[in-house]
Design an enzyme around this catalytic site. Structure first.
Site, PDB file in Angstrom:
ATOM      1  CE  LYS A  78      -4.638   0.545   0.597  1.00  0.00           C
ATOM      2  NZ  LYS A  78      -5.751  -0.305   0.202  1.00  0.00           N
ATOM      3  CG  ASP A 113      -7.188   3.318  -0.434  1.00  0.00           C
ATOM      4  OD1 ASP A 113      -7.194   2.093  -0.516  1.00  0.00           O
ATOM      5  OD2 ASP A 113      -7.640   3.921   0.569  1.00  0.00           O
ATOM      6  CB  SER A 144     -11.887  -0.824  -8.444  1.00  0.00           C
ATOM      7  OG  SER A 144     -11.480   0.247  -7.634  1.00  0.00           O
ATOM      8  CB  THR A 148     -15.596  -2.434  -3.769  1.00  0.00           C
ATOM      9  OG1 THR A 148     -14.312  -2.460  -4.390  1.00  0.00           O
ATOM     10  CG2 THR A 148     -15.419  -2.446  -2.260  1.00  0.00           C
ATOM     11  N   GLY A 178     -21.002   6.319   5.706  1.00  0.00           N
ATOM     12  CA  GLY A 178     -20.242   6.699   4.509  1.00  0.00           C
ATOM     13  C   GLY A 178     -20.998   6.364   3.235  1.00  0.00           C
ATOM     14  N   GLY A 183     -20.254   3.087  -0.523  1.00  0.00           N
ATOM     15  CA  GLY A 183     -21.447   3.136   0.342  1.00  0.00           C
ATOM     16  C   GLY A 183     -22.706   3.526  -0.408  1.00  0.00           C
ATOM     17  CB  ALA A 263     -14.403   0.790   6.396  1.00  0.00           C
TER      18      ALA A 263
HETATM   19  N1  LIG Z   1     -13.309   1.966  -3.509  1.00  0.00           N
HETATM   20  C1  LIG Z   1     -13.004   0.684  -3.390  1.00  0.00           C
HETATM   21  O1  LIG Z   1     -13.095  -0.069  -4.375  1.00  0.00           O
HETATM   22  C2  LIG Z   1     -12.574   0.107  -2.082  1.00  0.00           C
HETATM   23  C3  LIG Z   1     -12.758   0.800  -0.901  1.00  0.00           C
HETATM   24  N2  LIG Z   1     -12.375   0.225   0.293  1.00  0.00           N
HETATM   25  C4  LIG Z   1     -12.553   0.959   1.527  1.00  0.00           C
HETATM   26  O2  LIG Z   1     -13.934   1.300   1.698  1.00  0.00           O
HETATM   27  C5  LIG Z   1     -14.038   2.567   2.348  1.00  0.00           C
HETATM   28  C6  LIG Z   1     -14.832   3.520   1.459  1.00  0.00           C
HETATM   29  O3  LIG Z   1     -14.181   3.656   0.221  1.00  0.00           O
HETATM   30  P1  LIG Z   1     -14.723   4.643  -0.920  1.00  0.00           P
HETATM   31  O4  LIG Z   1     -16.199   4.579  -0.950  1.00  0.00           O
HETATM   32  O5  LIG Z   1     -13.933   4.320  -2.120  1.00  0.00           O
HETATM   33  O6  LIG Z   1     -14.229   6.021  -0.317  1.00  0.00           O
HETATM   34  P2  LIG Z   1     -14.845   7.484  -0.588  1.00  0.00           P
HETATM   35  O7  LIG Z   1     -13.778   8.430  -0.183  1.00  0.00           O
HETATM   36  O8  LIG Z   1     -15.432   7.560  -1.943  1.00  0.00           O
HETATM   37  O9  LIG Z   1     -16.100   7.533   0.439  1.00  0.00           O
HETATM   38  C7  LIG Z   1     -15.962   7.645   1.828  1.00  0.00           C
HETATM   39  C8  LIG Z   1     -17.198   8.418   2.336  1.00  0.00           C
HETATM   40  O10 LIG Z   1     -17.146   8.409   3.753  1.00  0.00           O
HETATM   41  C9  LIG Z   1     -17.508   9.710   4.209  1.00  0.00           C
HETATM   42  N3  LIG Z   1     -16.968   9.910   5.548  1.00  0.00           N
HETATM   43  C10 LIG Z   1     -15.717  10.242   5.917  1.00  0.00           C
HETATM   44  N4  LIG Z   1     -15.629  10.339   7.255  1.00  0.00           N
HETATM   45  C11 LIG Z   1     -16.868  10.056   7.734  1.00  0.00           C
HETATM   46  C12 LIG Z   1     -17.428   9.988   9.045  1.00  0.00           C
HETATM   47  N5  LIG Z   1     -16.712  10.257  10.137  1.00  0.00           N
HETATM   48  N6  LIG Z   1     -18.723   9.625   9.173  1.00  0.00           N
HETATM   49  C13 LIG Z   1     -19.478   9.383   8.083  1.00  0.00           C
HETATM   50  N7  LIG Z   1     -19.006   9.439   6.819  1.00  0.00           N
HETATM   51  C14 LIG Z   1     -17.712   9.760   6.655  1.00  0.00           C
HETATM   52  C15 LIG Z   1     -16.925  10.645   3.160  1.00  0.00           C
HETATM   53  O11 LIG Z   1     -17.569  11.920   3.185  1.00  0.00           O
HETATM   54  C16 LIG Z   1     -17.215   9.876   1.873  1.00  0.00           C
HETATM   55  O12 LIG Z   1     -18.496  10.198   1.323  1.00  0.00           O
HETATM   56  C17 LIG Z   1     -12.587   3.019   2.624  1.00  0.00           C
HETATM   57  O13 LIG Z   1     -12.203   2.591   3.910  1.00  0.00           O
HETATM   58  C18 LIG Z   1     -11.777   2.266   1.564  1.00  0.00           C
HETATM   59  O14 LIG Z   1     -10.432   2.073   1.964  1.00  0.00           O
HETATM   60  C19 LIG Z   1     -11.874  -1.030   0.358  1.00  0.00           C
HETATM   61  C20 LIG Z   1     -11.697  -1.772  -0.778  1.00  0.00           C
HETATM   62  C21 LIG Z   1     -11.961  -1.243  -2.107  1.00  0.00           C
HETATM   63  O1  LIG Z   2      -7.777  -0.587  -5.672  1.00  0.00           O
HETATM   64  C1  LIG Z   2      -6.599  -0.974  -5.697  1.00  0.00           C
HETATM   65  O2  LIG Z   2      -5.691  -0.425  -6.361  1.00  0.00           O
HETATM   66  C2  LIG Z   2      -6.198  -2.209  -4.952  1.00  0.00           C
HETATM   67  C3  LIG Z   2      -7.186  -2.613  -3.933  1.00  0.00           C
HETATM   68  C4  LIG Z   2      -6.993  -1.945  -2.633  1.00  0.00           C
HETATM   69  O3  LIG Z   2      -6.127  -1.130  -2.422  1.00  0.00           O
HETATM   70  C5  LIG Z   2      -7.910  -2.323  -1.559  1.00  0.00           C
HETATM   71  O4  LIG Z   2      -8.670  -3.288  -1.740  1.00  0.00           O
HETATM   72  O5  LIG Z   2      -7.880  -1.693  -0.481  1.00  0.00           O
END
Ligand SMILES: NC(=O)C1=CN([C@@H]2O[C@H](COP(=O)(O)OP(=O)(O)OC[C@H]3O[C@@H](n4cnc5c(N)ncnc54)[C@H](O)[C@@H]3O)[C@@H](O)[C@H]2O)C=CC1
Ligand SMILES: O=C(O)CCC(=O)C(=O)O
Length: 368
Positions: A78, A113, A144, A148, A178, A183, A263
């Site tokens: 990472k 990420d 991606s 997910t 989120g 989400g 998450a």
């Molecule tokens: N995008 C992907 O394909 C993947 C995401 N993840 C994990 O899933 C989680 C979400 O990822 P994404 O949706 O891509 O991120 P994102 O950044 O698009 O969405 C996160 C959301 O959470 C909200 N947020 C932040 N702090 C908050 C709080 N204290 N209370 C309520 N809402 C809050 C933000 O305003 C945002 O709308 C992260 O932990 C990420 O590492 C894991 C694997 C793959």
């Molecule tokens: O989205 C990527 O580049 C790899 C997947 C990843 O970082 C994750 O699953 O947290």
């Protein structure tokens, strides 16, 4: 600080400092025993360099387990960039980051990420081929968060089966923390299925997007503030924002029967898995449930194919049910059962490959 004990268990940690662009990044390679390390790159305004190091070490270790569980031929890594994604992004900064990735000569592949987008990595792609998850027009596999979110849905179905004997998503209530890329997609699917939701986000625009859709189909969505989400009277809690949110303070408040979300690193400490178990809350290990995005970017090895990715993502359903059964029969927590499964798989497979080097496994040119 005793650096080597701090990074104990990790193969390599690279501090990337480029003064002309202001890049300060850390790349952590936890393990290449199953193949080159793969993991997204976060950009956050970390309060300190120690906090950034802590985050990248935890996340990269999680990727090793996620790759093993998802059965992809990559190891865990990472990266984090220290900076404010709203103010500090420039094309040059991502090109400099790409040069550091290139210097690892195929030991580390990366993409988006929290705080970074596929567009950022188009700049990095000009310096290195070791980039995944950019848009299709650049030869990547695109967004991606679609697989997910689909993986989270499979996780919810498997959990409903374990709790009630039926996969049915309808007629139940879910609390979602989120409404970002993952989400929101999960929430939309759940309201289409007829579920009731409690939701929270710190970004009002994200909430409004869901409310607009909910209104058109007459769905029941209750918006609560960010502290109240833990006390929501829902069947399943779905964390889709930051890590560390399952801790002594929040477990006390939880009223749900299960926790199933995207998450990364949801448990603040591994012993919080035991606290959940004692409270009768079924925990779906995060790295099993959220592997859809990893499955998609790893699949770029074979040139992108969305249908194949969704097929592979379906395996999350059975993997999770197997972990629930294994934990039950061995008297373990679900996170202990999942970790054990992954460690056994890594051990068995890495007898053929104790560490990755580009010369040894030349097929690892994701994009030629
Ligand atoms: N995008 C992907 O394909 C993947 C995401 N993840 C994990 O899933 C989680 C979400 O990822 P994404 O949706 O891509 O991120 P994102 O950044 O698009 O969405 C996160 C959301 O959470 C909200 N947020 C932040 N702090 C908050 C709080 N204290 N209370 C309520 N809402 C809050 C933000 O305003 C945002 O709308 C992260 O932990 C990420 O590492 C894991 C694997 C793959
Ligand atoms: O989205 C990527 O580049 C790899 C997947 C990843 O970082 C994750 O699953 O947290």
């Amino acid at each position: 600080m005793n650096m080597f004990s701090k990074i104990s268990g990790h193969e390599q940690v690279v501090f990337c400092n480029d003064e002309s662009t202001g890049l300060k990044a850390i790349i952590a390679i936890h393990s290449t025993r199953l193949g080159p390390a793969l993991g997204g790159c976060r950009m956050l305004p970390y309060a300190s360099e120690e906090e950034a190091l802590e985050d990248v070490l935890r996340l990269s270790k999680g990727m090793t387990y996620k790759c093993a569980a998802a059965d992809v031929d990559f190891g865990g890594g990472k990266a984090v960039i220290i900076g404010d994604p709203r103010k500090d992004k420039t094309p040059e900064l991502f090109r400099a980051f790409g040069q550091f990735v290139e210097s690892l000569n195929g030991r580390f592949y990366t993409g988006t990420d929290m705080g970074t987008s596929p567009e950022d990595f188009v700049h990095a792609l000009r310096e290195t081929n070791c980039i995944v998850g950019v848009d299709e027009v650049y030869g990547g596999s695109g967004d991606s968060s679609i697989p997910t979110a689909q993986g989270v849905i499979y996780g919810l179905q498997a959990t409903n089966r374990a709790l009630t004997g039926s996969d049915d998503l309808a007629g139940k209530s879910y609390s979602i923390q989120g409404l970002g890329k993952v989400g929101l997609k999960v929430a939309e699917r759940l309201i289409e299925e007829g579920a009731d939701l409690y939701v929270t986000d710190i970004n009002q625009q994200a909430i409004d997007k869901l409310l607009t859709k909910a209104k058109t189909i007459g769905a029941g969505v209750k918006v609560v503030n960010k502290e109240e989400i833990y006390q929501a009277n829902a069947d399943i809690f779905i964390p889709c924002a930051m890590g560390g949110i399952i801790n002594s303070e929040t477990i006390e408040q939880l009223r749900v029967k299960a926790v199933v979300g995207s998450a990364n690193n949801q448990l603040l400490e591994v012993n919080h898995g035991q606290s959940l178990k004692e409270k009768g809350i079924l925990y779906a290990p995060d790295y099993i449930v959220n592997a859809g995005g990893l499955i998609q970017v790893a699949d770029e090895l074979y040139t992108p194919n969305k249908e194949r990715v969704l097929q592979k993502t379906k395996a999350i359903y059975n993997s999770l049910l197997n972990i629930y059964e294994d934990a039950e029969s061995k008297g373990l927590t679900t996170i202990e059962a999942a970790n054990q499964f992954c460690e056994n798989r890594i051990e068995a497979r890495s007898r053929r490959n104790s560490f990755f080097s580009h010369m040894k496994r030349p097929k690892w040119a994701v994009r030629t």
